[in-house]
Scaffold this motif. Structure first.
Motif, PDB file in Angstrom:
ATOM      1  N   SER A  46      25.431  62.655  42.356  1.00 34.55           N
ATOM      2  CA  SER A  46      26.076  61.382  42.693  1.00 34.55           C
ATOM      3  C   SER A  46      25.055  60.247  42.763  1.00 34.55           C
ATOM      4  O   SER A  46      25.358  59.116  42.377  1.00 34.55           O
ATOM      5  CB  SER A  46      26.836  61.501  44.016  1.00 34.55           C
ATOM      6  N   PHE A  71      24.296  59.346  39.188  1.00 33.61           N
ATOM      7  CA  PHE A  71      25.433  58.625  38.616  1.00 33.61           C
ATOM      8  C   PHE A  71      25.505  57.198  39.157  1.00 33.61           C
ATOM      9  O   PHE A  71      25.710  56.242  38.405  1.00 33.61           O
ATOM     10  CB  PHE A  71      26.725  59.374  38.934  1.00 33.61           C
ATOM     11  N   TYR A  72      25.296  57.047  40.458  1.00 35.33           N
ATOM     12  CA  TYR A  72      25.364  55.720  41.073  1.00 35.33           C
ATOM     13  C   TYR A  72      24.250  54.817  40.565  1.00 35.33           C
ATOM     14  O   TYR A  72      24.430  53.606  40.424  1.00 35.33           O
ATOM     15  CB  TYR A  72      25.301  55.835  42.592  1.00 35.33           C
TER      16      TYR A  72
END
Length: 215
Positions: A83, A86-87
């Motif tokens: 995550s 991805f962020y």
């Protein structure tokens, strides 16, 4: 009406038709998401608790959390890395915007998100779903898949594919946890950890319509 037909009719009406109606009327129903979720939770709990075959200890089966915690932490650790990567591709400037810029809202999220969002969802999509439709879907693997699929479908109201795909992945994890622990409590803990992390990181904008938290 035949028992199996009735159960299939109920499953389709509640877990497929209702979310689709919600999506078509998403602008009008935006502020009614939580009240609707809570009403549905009350209805599901009523049916569960009046069913003599339902084992109530599954609602508070705390002991099973220790059985599932290693797998939960392993998947969560991998999820944190993924995550963050991805962020970073989406936004490199607003990391942890909610806790840094709105600490009061973040603290309220920590308190109320598990209670008014996670717990109702786990009662409906795991506890109720697995018990109510066991006879018409005897294969546990199919119940896991259908639980995740309907859970994902419910998130179309947010009108973005990220929420749908992420909720499907999360639904698979939470359904697997319930299928092997029969503990609503374990699912609530797992779901809360993931949700609070994603909201804190900054991905909450894809998972919330404003009913849970507003920044």
């Amino acid at each position: 009406m035949n028992y199996s037909y009735y159960r299939w009719f109920e499953l389709i009406a509640v877990f497929i038709v209702l979310p689709l109606i919600g999506y078509l009327m998403k602008d009008q129903l935006k502020l009614l998401l939580i009240p609707t979720l809570l009403l549905l939770t009350v209805w599901c709990c009523f049916l569960l608790l009046k069913d003599p075959k339902f084992k109530r200890f599954r609602l508070t089966n705390v002991a099973q959390l220790s059985v599932a915690k290693k797998r939960i932490l392993t998947f969560f650790s991998a999820g944190v890395v993924f995550s963050c990567a991805f962020y970073a591709l989406l936004n490199q400037e607003k990391w942890f915007q909610l806790p840094l810029e709105s600490p009061l809202n973040w603290l309220m999220l920590i308190v109320f998100y598990p209670l008014v969002s996670v717990m109702p969802q786990e009662l409906i999509y795991r506890t109720y779903f697995f018990h109510r439709y066991k006879k018409i879907i005897p294969d546990k693997r199919w119940r896991i898949l259908l639980s995740a699929s309907t859970f994902s479908l419910a998130h179309i109201i947010y009108d973005n594919w990220f929420a749908v795909l992420l909720s499907f992945a999360g639904g698979l994890m939470f359904a697997y946890t319930y299928a092997h622990s029969r503990s609503t409590f374990a699912c609530v803990v797992e779901h809360s950890i993931w949700g609070l992390w994603l909201f804190s990181l900054g991905l909450g904008q894809y998972l919330d319509s404003g009913a849970i938290v507003s920044t």
